[in-house]
Motif scaffolding. Structure first.
Motif, PDB file in Angstrom:
ATOM      1  N   UNK A  52       0.819  -1.209   0.000  1.00 23.14           N
ATOM      2  CA  UNK A  52       0.000   0.000   0.000  1.00 23.14           C
ATOM      3  C   UNK A  52       0.852   1.256   0.000  1.00 23.14           C
ATOM      4  N   UNK A  53       2.161   1.089  -0.134  1.00 25.25           N
ATOM      5  CA  UNK A  53       3.102   2.210  -0.115  1.00 25.25           C
ATOM      6  C   UNK A  53       3.025   2.995   1.191  1.00 25.25           C
ATOM      7  N   UNK A  54       2.807   2.293   2.295  1.00 21.62           N
ATOM      8  CA  UNK A  54       2.664   2.951   3.587  1.00 21.62           C
ATOM      9  C   UNK A  54       3.599   2.355   4.628  1.00 21.62           C
ATOM     10  N   UNK A  55       4.576   1.580   4.178  1.00 22.87           N
ATOM     11  CA  UNK A  55       5.471   0.889   5.111  1.00 22.87           C
ATOM     12  C   UNK A  55       6.437   1.865   5.756  1.00 22.87           C
ATOM     13  N   UNK A  56       6.803   1.522   6.960  1.00 21.06           N
ATOM     14  CA  UNK A  56       7.741   2.347   7.711  1.00 21.06           C
ATOM     15  C   UNK A  56       8.983   1.526   8.032  1.00 21.06           C
ATOM     16  N   UNK A  57      10.168   2.107   7.884  1.00 17.50           N
ATOM     17  CA  UNK A  57      11.379   1.365   8.251  1.00 17.50           C
ATOM     18  C   UNK A  57      11.419   1.044   9.750  1.00 17.50           C
ATOM     19  N   UNK A  58      10.717   1.848  10.537  1.00 20.99           N
ATOM     20  CA  UNK A  58      10.666   1.625  11.982  1.00 20.99           C
ATOM     21  C   UNK A  58       9.995   0.287  12.302  1.00 20.99           C
ATOM     22  N   UNK A  59       8.897  -0.017  11.623  1.00 18.35           N
ATOM     23  CA  UNK A  59       8.223  -1.281  11.914  1.00 18.35           C
ATOM     24  C   UNK A  59       9.047  -2.461  11.419  1.00 18.35           C
ATOM     25  N   UNK A  60       9.730  -2.288  10.298  1.00 19.27           N
ATOM     26  CA  UNK A  60      10.608  -3.361   9.819  1.00 19.27           C
ATOM     27  C   UNK A  60      11.699  -3.632  10.840  1.00 19.27           C
ATOM     28  N   UNK A  61      12.247  -2.579  11.428  1.00 23.48           N
ATOM     29  CA  UNK A  61      13.289  -2.738  12.448  1.00 23.48           C
ATOM     30  C   UNK A  61      12.729  -3.416  13.701  1.00 23.48           C
ATOM     31  N   UNK A  62      11.497  -3.101  14.044  1.00 25.55           N
ATOM     32  CA  UNK A  62      10.881  -3.730  15.220  1.00 25.55           C
ATOM     33  C   UNK A  62      10.703  -5.228  15.000  1.00 25.55           C
ATOM     34  N   UNK A  82       6.357  -7.385  18.159  1.00 22.31           N
ATOM     35  CA  UNK A  82       5.636  -7.790  16.951  1.00 22.31           C
ATOM     36  C   UNK A  82       4.224  -7.204  16.929  1.00 22.31           C
ATOM     37  N   UNK A  83       3.560  -7.206  18.065  1.00 21.60           N
ATOM     38  CA  UNK A  83       2.205  -6.646  18.139  1.00 21.60           C
ATOM     39  C   UNK A  83       2.238  -5.150  17.870  1.00 21.60           C
ATOM     40  N   UNK A  84       3.223  -4.458  18.445  1.00 20.84           N
ATOM     41  CA  UNK A  84       3.336  -3.020  18.215  1.00 20.84           C
ATOM     42  C   UNK A  84       3.609  -2.723  16.731  1.00 20.84           C
ATOM     43  N   UNK A  85       4.485  -3.495  16.111  1.00 18.16           N
ATOM     44  CA  UNK A  85       4.779  -3.300  14.689  1.00 18.16           C
ATOM     45  C   UNK A  85       3.535  -3.559  13.847  1.00 18.16           C
ATOM     46  N   UNK A  86       2.801  -4.608  14.178  1.00 16.82           N
ATOM     47  CA  UNK A  86       1.575  -4.939  13.436  1.00 16.82           C
ATOM     48  C   UNK A  86       0.552  -3.812  13.558  1.00 16.82           C
ATOM     49  N   UNK A 137       7.153   5.695  29.949  1.00 11.97           N
ATOM     50  CA  UNK A 137       5.713   5.839  29.712  1.00 11.97           C
ATOM     51  C   UNK A 137       5.452   6.770  28.531  1.00 11.97           C
ATOM     52  N   UNK A 138       6.228   7.844  28.444  1.00 14.25           N
ATOM     53  CA  UNK A 138       6.058   8.792  27.334  1.00 14.25           C
ATOM     54  C   UNK A 138       6.395   8.116  26.005  1.00 14.25           C
ATOM     55  N   UNK A 139       7.480   7.341  25.993  1.00 11.79           N
ATOM     56  CA  UNK A 139       7.857   6.630  24.766  1.00 11.79           C
ATOM     57  C   UNK A 139       6.781   5.625  24.363  1.00 11.79           C
ATOM     58  N   UNK A 140       6.211   4.938  25.337  1.00  9.88           N
ATOM     59  CA  UNK A 140       5.149   3.980  25.029  1.00  9.88           C
ATOM     60  C   UNK A 140       3.908   4.703  24.506  1.00  9.88           C
ATOM     61  N   UNK A 141       3.589   5.856  25.086  1.00 10.90           N
ATOM     62  CA  UNK A 141       2.439   6.637  24.616  1.00 10.90           C
ATOM     63  C   UNK A 141       2.668   7.124  23.186  1.00 10.90           C
ATOM     64  N   UNK A 142       3.908   7.492  22.850  1.00 10.14           N
ATOM     65  CA  UNK A 142       4.219   7.904  21.477  1.00 10.14           C
ATOM     66  C   UNK A 142       3.985   6.748  20.509  1.00 10.14           C
ATOM     67  N   UNK A 143       4.353   5.536  20.926  1.00  5.26           N
ATOM     68  CA  UNK A 143       4.104   4.358  20.101  1.00  5.26           C
ATOM     69  C   UNK A 143       2.618   4.107  19.907  1.00  5.26           C
ATOM     70  N   UNK A 144       1.833   4.359  20.947  1.00  5.78           N
ATOM     71  CA  UNK A 144       0.383   4.190  20.841  1.00  5.78           C
ATOM     72  C   UNK A 144      -0.218   5.203  19.867  1.00  5.78           C
ATOM     73  N   UNK A 145       0.308   6.414  19.860  1.00  8.98           N
ATOM     74  CA  UNK A 145      -0.177   7.425  18.912  1.00  8.98           C
ATOM     75  C   UNK A 145       0.119   6.968  17.489  1.00  8.98           C
ATOM     76  N   UNK A 146       1.320   6.445  17.268  1.00  5.94           N
ATOM     77  CA  UNK A 146       1.702   5.986  15.925  1.00  5.94           C
ATOM     78  C   UNK A 146       0.816   4.845  15.447  1.00  5.94           C
ATOM     79  N   UNK A 147       0.318   4.047  16.392  1.00  4.54           N
ATOM     80  CA  UNK A 147      -0.532   2.925  15.996  1.00  4.54           C
ATOM     81  C   UNK A 147      -2.013   3.296  15.987  1.00  4.54           C
ATOM     82  N   UNK A 148      -2.343   4.558  16.288  1.00  3.49           N
ATOM     83  CA  UNK A 148      -3.730   5.000  16.229  1.00  3.49           C
ATOM     84  C   UNK A 148      -4.532   4.729  17.478  1.00  3.49           C
ATOM     85  N   UNK A 149      -3.899   4.309  18.550  1.00  9.84           N
ATOM     86  CA  UNK A 149      -4.592   4.042  19.822  1.00  9.84           C
ATOM     87  C   UNK A 149      -4.562   5.316  20.663  1.00  9.84           C
TER      88      UNK A 149
END
Length: 187
Positions: A52-62, A82-86, A137-149
């Motif tokens: 979908x041309x929406x891949x991120x190198x960050x998720x590949x690294x995860x 793996x769950x966070x990357x998904x 906690x802040x880093x985890x919250x940033x990850x949640x924002x990136x995943x739409x949660x």
């Protein structure tokens, strides 16, 4: 009376009864097969994001990092990565498809909560009062924002903000604290 009796039961019967009640499998432990399954699902989501041309190198690294944890037998951490990357790849695919990945108002609220949490953390750090888990906690919250949660991110960022505020207050309260008169300070 025999000291080996416990309310009429012998020690052997009691131990046998306890062993029967314990589960034979470790239901709380994550197994390699669960980690491999989570990594496979994350890879599939990543391939879909690539198409979908929406891949991120960050998720590949995860995903790579999760695979690297398998030989170390850190299955639980591998599953979490793996769950966070998904989640992030699924969100990216929804965004690329033009679908609502989340309310833009919720996203801005989450970003504002993150900014407030980071400001409180920095303020606490400026007086030496940053608590151990606030940055995590802040880093985890940033990850949640990136995943739409967004709602989960807001809740976690608010908890981090409160920790920053309390750390600042604690550091200021202890600034003038000295040794009690009954203790001897070593030079």
């Amino acid at each position: 009376m025999n000291r080996m009796k416990f309310h009429g039961l012998s020690k052997g019967v009691l131990i046998t009864a306890l062993l029967v009640c314990l589960p034979l499998t470790s239901a709380w432990a994550t197994h390699r097969s669960e980690a491999e399954q989570a990594i496979a699902e994350a890879r599939a989501a990543h391939e879909q994001a690539v198409s979908a041309n929406a891949a991120s190198p960050e998720t590949a690294a995860m995903i790579e990092q999760a695979e690297g944890l398998l030989p170390l037998r850190q299955y639980t951490k591998a599953v979490e990565l793996a769950i966070q990357a998904k989640r992030q790849d699924d969100f990216a695919v929804r965004q690329a498809a033009g679908g609502k990945g989340g309310d833009s108002d919720a996203k801005s609220q989450a970003e504002a909560a993150l900014a407030a949490a980071e400001a409180a953390r920095a303020k606490a750090d400026s007086v030496g009062g940053e608590w151990r888990d606030t940055a995590k906690m802040i880093a985890e919250a940033e990850g949640l924002v990136k995943s739409g949660s967004y709602q989960e991110a807001i809740a976690l960022a608010n908890r981090a903000r409160v920790q920053g505020e309390r750390g600042y207050e604690q550091a200021l309260g202890e600034r003038e604290a000295g040794f009690p008169s009954y203790m001897i300070e070593k030079p």
